[in-house]
Design an enzyme around this catalytic site. Structure first.
Site, PDB file in Angstrom:
ATOM      1  N   TRP A   1      -3.196  -2.589  -1.465  1.00 58.89           N
ATOM      2  CA  TRP A   1      -2.969  -4.009  -1.706  1.00 58.89           C
ATOM      3  C   TRP A   1      -3.788  -4.749  -0.659  1.00 58.89           C
ATOM      4  CZ3 TRP A   1      -0.594  -8.113   1.022  1.00 58.89           C
ATOM      5  CH2 TRP A   1      -0.258  -9.230   0.250  1.00 58.89           C
TER       6      TRP A   1
ATOM      7  N   GLU B   1      15.142 -19.466  -7.620  1.00 60.94           N
ATOM      8  CA  GLU B   1      14.765 -18.144  -8.127  1.00 60.94           C
ATOM      9  C   GLU B   1      14.071 -18.255  -9.478  1.00 60.94           C
ATOM     10  OE1 GLU B   1      14.499 -14.000  -9.020  1.00 60.94           O
ATOM     11  OE2 GLU B   1      14.358 -15.250  -7.225  1.00 60.94           O
TER      12      GLU B   1
ATOM     13  N   GLU C   1       5.578 -16.214 -10.217  1.00 63.18           N
ATOM     14  CA  GLU C   1       5.150 -14.844  -9.950  1.00 63.18           C
ATOM     15  C   GLU C   1       4.404 -14.226 -11.120  1.00 63.18           C
ATOM     16  OE1 GLU C   1       8.173 -12.593  -6.953  1.00 63.18           O
ATOM     17  OE2 GLU C   1       9.013 -13.153  -8.894  1.00 63.18           O
TER      18      GLU C   1
ATOM     19  N   ARG D   1       4.828  -0.359  -6.042  1.00 60.84           N
ATOM     20  CA  ARG D   1       4.721  -1.121  -4.798  1.00 60.84           C
ATOM     21  C   ARG D   1       3.720  -2.265  -4.917  1.00 60.84           C
ATOM     22  NH1 ARG D   1       6.529   2.249  -0.291  1.00 60.84           N
ATOM     23  NH2 ARG D   1       5.128   1.158   1.120  1.00 60.84           N
TER      24      ARG D   1
ATOM     25  N   HIS E   1      14.837 -38.342  -4.518  1.00 61.88           N
ATOM     26  CA  HIS E   1      14.258 -38.479  -3.177  1.00 61.88           C
ATOM     27  C   HIS E   1      12.816 -37.983  -3.127  1.00 61.88           C
ATOM     28  CE1 HIS E   1      18.055 -39.734  -1.460  1.00 61.88           C
ATOM     29  NE2 HIS E   1      18.642 -38.730  -2.083  1.00 61.88           N
TER      30      HIS E   1
ATOM     31  N   ASN F   1      -1.604   2.252   5.808  1.00 63.86           N
ATOM     32  CA  ASN F   1      -0.768   1.119   5.427  1.00 63.86           C
ATOM     33  C   ASN F   1      -0.552   0.244   6.653  1.00 63.86           C
ATOM     34  OD1 ASN F   1      -0.509   2.344   2.957  1.00 63.86           O
ATOM     35  ND2 ASN F   1       1.683   2.748   3.121  1.00 63.86           N
ATOM     36  N   GLY F   2      -0.605  -1.076   6.468  1.00 62.95           N
ATOM     37  CA  GLY F   2      -0.354  -1.975   7.581  1.00 62.95           C
ATOM     38  C   GLY F   2      -1.587  -2.765   7.958  1.00 62.95           C
TER      39      GLY F   2
ATOM     40  N   LYS G   1       5.340  -4.985  -4.440  1.00 66.27           N
ATOM     41  CA  LYS G   1       6.783  -4.785  -4.541  1.00 66.27           C
ATOM     42  C   LYS G   1       7.429  -4.684  -3.163  1.00 66.27           C
ATOM     43  CE  LYS G   1      10.489  -3.996  -7.048  1.00 66.27           C
ATOM     44  NZ  LYS G   1      11.020  -5.063  -7.896  1.00 66.27           N
TER      45      LYS G   1
ATOM     46  N   CYS H   1       0.820  -1.205   0.000  1.00 64.61           N
ATOM     47  CA  CYS H   1       0.000   0.000   0.000  1.00 64.61           C
ATOM     48  C   CYS H   1       0.854   1.256   0.000  1.00 64.61           C
ATOM     49  CB  CYS H   1      -0.910   0.021   1.225  1.00 64.61           C
ATOM     50  SG  CYS H   1      -2.011  -1.391   1.369  1.00 64.61           S
TER      51      CYS H   1
ATOM     52  N   LYS I   1      10.294 -16.875 -10.233  1.00 65.92           N
ATOM     53  CA  LYS I   1       9.965 -15.917 -11.291  1.00 65.92           C
ATOM     54  C   LYS I   1       8.818 -16.433 -12.150  1.00 65.92           C
ATOM     55  CE  LYS I   1      12.336 -12.455 -10.501  1.00 65.92           C
ATOM     56  NZ  LYS I   1      11.987 -12.798  -9.114  1.00 65.92           N
TER      57      LYS I   1
END
Length: 609
Positions: A74, A481, A488, A27, A504, A98-99, A604, A2, A485
């Site tokens: 968000w 990573e 995402e 963000r 395994h 925010n929060g 973000k 946010c 990606k």
């Protein structure tokens, strides 16, 4: 996550609020809104989805007034709908937040007994009603706001305006960033300095527990007890220029192709080209070299940078390392060693889980080092020492250039610490620093030589439901990573594994519909990885192999797809091999038609736990 912007100014502020929100788009958000005072009356505009929807509403139905607040949301409590979008308001109060308000349910139940009617599913609406309730009891706006702040539990940053108060905004910071900007006859608040860069260079960063009373002439900062506080005013180095996509279709693609330049900039800030020496602050290098243990903590992509660095620190510098994801670290209540150093990696410098882990380590007597990309962040300000990556603003939510510059910075720190400790000699330092200095050229060659091939094969990968990524040694975190990606931005289920772990369990997933991406430079671990690839091929797995010339000669024939990588030193290979997996994720997402730069549900800068 946010974003907050507020202006106590001159003339109508609505369009400038929207422009400020545009600088906070990076963000991540799913709705946006503004509120102003028009002749003392609170007027709101809110819209679900992208900021352009709010901008179009503003053009059709302008709101006016010299004071206002704006927000990109968000979603946490309640879906990403217009009804749940901020600002939340009553007739007397408008709030952006925010929060998370952790005790909102108890406060809501209490307020409902006073006939407060709630219209949203959010925790934030409680704040508006709580302030309003105190106003009804005869309190003045500042007293009412403070009485409400006293009741809140959680992590939050708030900005509040009041009907018929054209020259007053109040706010509070508790665990979530908030900054104040000083203008010419007007004042600003925002969740980060980047939003304020076009408006002012004079910024004050609030600390936890700070409350503010803002009018056009200035700001008063005070604590819960009403005691006035002094916070330094800084001249920010943030650029006021708006970052554009240029010739690129998406910010992510632009940022992928910026990597030769930003890796070079980062290297040039740390390596003396004449002497080939790593030039980092001497006290920082000594602190790390003498550490009884390094604890590396981060979230998401930054955690994988830490994972690569664990291999480097232990193999090259012979320093023992523990790594952990920040969201779990402090809840383990790990005993920290005497003489230990804790290193935190964050693009934004505001990730709340990482910040709280930092504070835990501080309480445990650890020296704190941070690696951040965003200047003037909270993590930077709370660290003993800081190193800046020079990636520049990263707008795409999925991190690319921030990751490679984090790795570059960590690599330089490893070499400096190893030399200080005597784990490697000057000749080896020079050779390894030469390998680092070759990176921009190598990365550029990967971008130029593999992009077309990867774009073509990505159309087939885009048909998959599941994708596996394999790597050994420092390629294992790059496999993690790469999988992240792809998840995402394309929404394809993907998992990264250490190649030796395939037998395994994960090998049970292999069939002719599962692409398996293998990262395998022809190094000392290549033969082991090759065996795992053969096991995969024998079970019908469709292998996409990233390797160099010798690797292709030995293994390429049995793979469905292969991409030739340049020969590189094993030390820098993790940085080099992440480039094609970034390109793969990007082109798969484009083929699927997803929102590459702002993928669903992601933010973000994650400023809630």
């Amino acid at each position: 996550m946010c974003g907050i912007i507020g202006i106590v100014g001159k003339g109508d502020v609505a369009q400038r609020l929207v422009d400020g929100l545009r600088r906070l788009e990076y963000r991540g958000y799913d709705s946006a809104g503004i509120a102003t005072l028009d002749n003392g009356k609170i007027e709101r505009l809110r819209a679900e989805g992208k900021l352009i929807n709010l901008d179009e509403r503003l053009k059709k139905a302008p709101v006016r007034g010299p004071i206002g607040i704006g927000h990109t949301r968000w979603a946490t409590h309640g879906g990403p709908t217009e009804r749940n979008a901020h600002p939340h308001a009553t007739e007397r109060v408008a709030v952006v937040h925010n929060g998370i308000i952790e005790n909102y349910a108890a406060l809501k139940a209490e307020l409902e007994q006073h006939q407060c009617r709630f219209e949203t599913e959010t925790d934030t609406e409680v704040v508006a009603h709580l302030v309003d309730h105190h106003l009804k009891q005869g309190m003045d706006p500042i007293t009412a706001a403070n009485a409400a702040f006293d009741r809140l539990e959680g992590a939050y940053a708030l900005a509040v305006i009041f009907a018929n108060e054209n020259n007053l905004m109040v706010g509070v910071r508790q665990g979530t960033p908030l900054a104040v900007g000083y203008g010419d006859g007007e004042m600003y608040v925002a969740s980060d300095s980047y939003a304020l860069a076009p408006l002012t260079k004079k910024i004050c960063f609030l600390e936890d527990g700070d409350r503010i009373r803002v009018n056009a002439g200035g700001v008063t900062i005070y604590n819960r007890d009403g005691k006035e506080l002094s916070r330094p005013i800084r001249i920010t180095a943030q650029s006021g220029e708006t970052t554009g996509k240029g010739e690129y279709r998406h910010f992510m693609l632009k940022e992928i192709f910026e990597q030769p330049s930003v890796i070079g900039d980062t290297l040039n800030s740390f390596i003396n080209p004449a002497t080939r020496e790593i030039t980092l602050p001497a006290d920082l290098v000594e602190m790390v070299a003498k550490a009884s243990r390094l604890t590396l903590v981060a979230c998401g992509t930054a955690f994988y940078a830490c994972h690569v660095a664990k291999y480097w620190f232990e193999q090259i510098a012979r320093i023992p390392v523990e790594i952990d994801v920040a969201s779990e670290f402090r809840y383990r209540e790990a005993p920290m060693p005497e003489g230990g150093v804790a290193l935190f990696v964050s693009q934004s410098g505001e990730t709340l889980d990482t910040l709280e882990a930092l504070r835990y380590c501080k309480r445990q007597g650890q020296k704190i080092v941070s690696i951040v990309n965003t200047i003037e962040s909270t993590i930077e300000r709370e660290s003993d020492m800081v190193l800046h990556t020079l990636a520049g603003p990263e707008i795409g939510v999925a991190s690319t250039k921030a990751f490679t510059t984090q790795l570059t910075t960590l690599a330089c720190l490893v070499l400096a610490a190893a030399a200080k400790k005597g784990a490697i000699d000057a000749k080896t330092v020079g050779a390894m620093s030469d390998s680092l200095r070759q990176l921009p050229s190598l990365v550029n060659s990967v971008l130029q030589d593999t992009a077309v091939t990867i774009e073509k094969l990505s159309r087939e990968i885009a048909e998959a439901r599941d994708v596996l990524y394999l790597g050994r040694g420092a390629m294992y975190p790059i496999a993690l990573e790469g999988a992240l990606k792809l998840k995402e931005i394309s929404y394809i289920h993907a998992e990264g594994y250490a190649a030796g772990e395939m037998k395994h369990g994960p090998i049970a997933l292999i069939d002719d519909k599962v692409p398996v991406v293998v990262l395998a430079p022809h190094d000392k671990l290549f033969e082991k990885t090759a065996s795992n690839v053969q096991e995969t091929i024998a079970r019908g797995g469709q292998v996409l192999l990233f390797t160099d010339r010798d690797g292709l000669t030995q293994l390429g024939r049995g793979c469905r797809w292969s991409v030739r990588m340049p020969v590189s030193d094993a030390f820098v290979a993790p940085i080099l091999y992440v480039i094609p997996v970034q390109l793969l994720a990007y082109h798969v997402a484009v083929a699927k038609g997803t929102d590459v730069d702002q993928p669903r549900n992601l933010a973000k800068s994650v400023t809630v736990e």
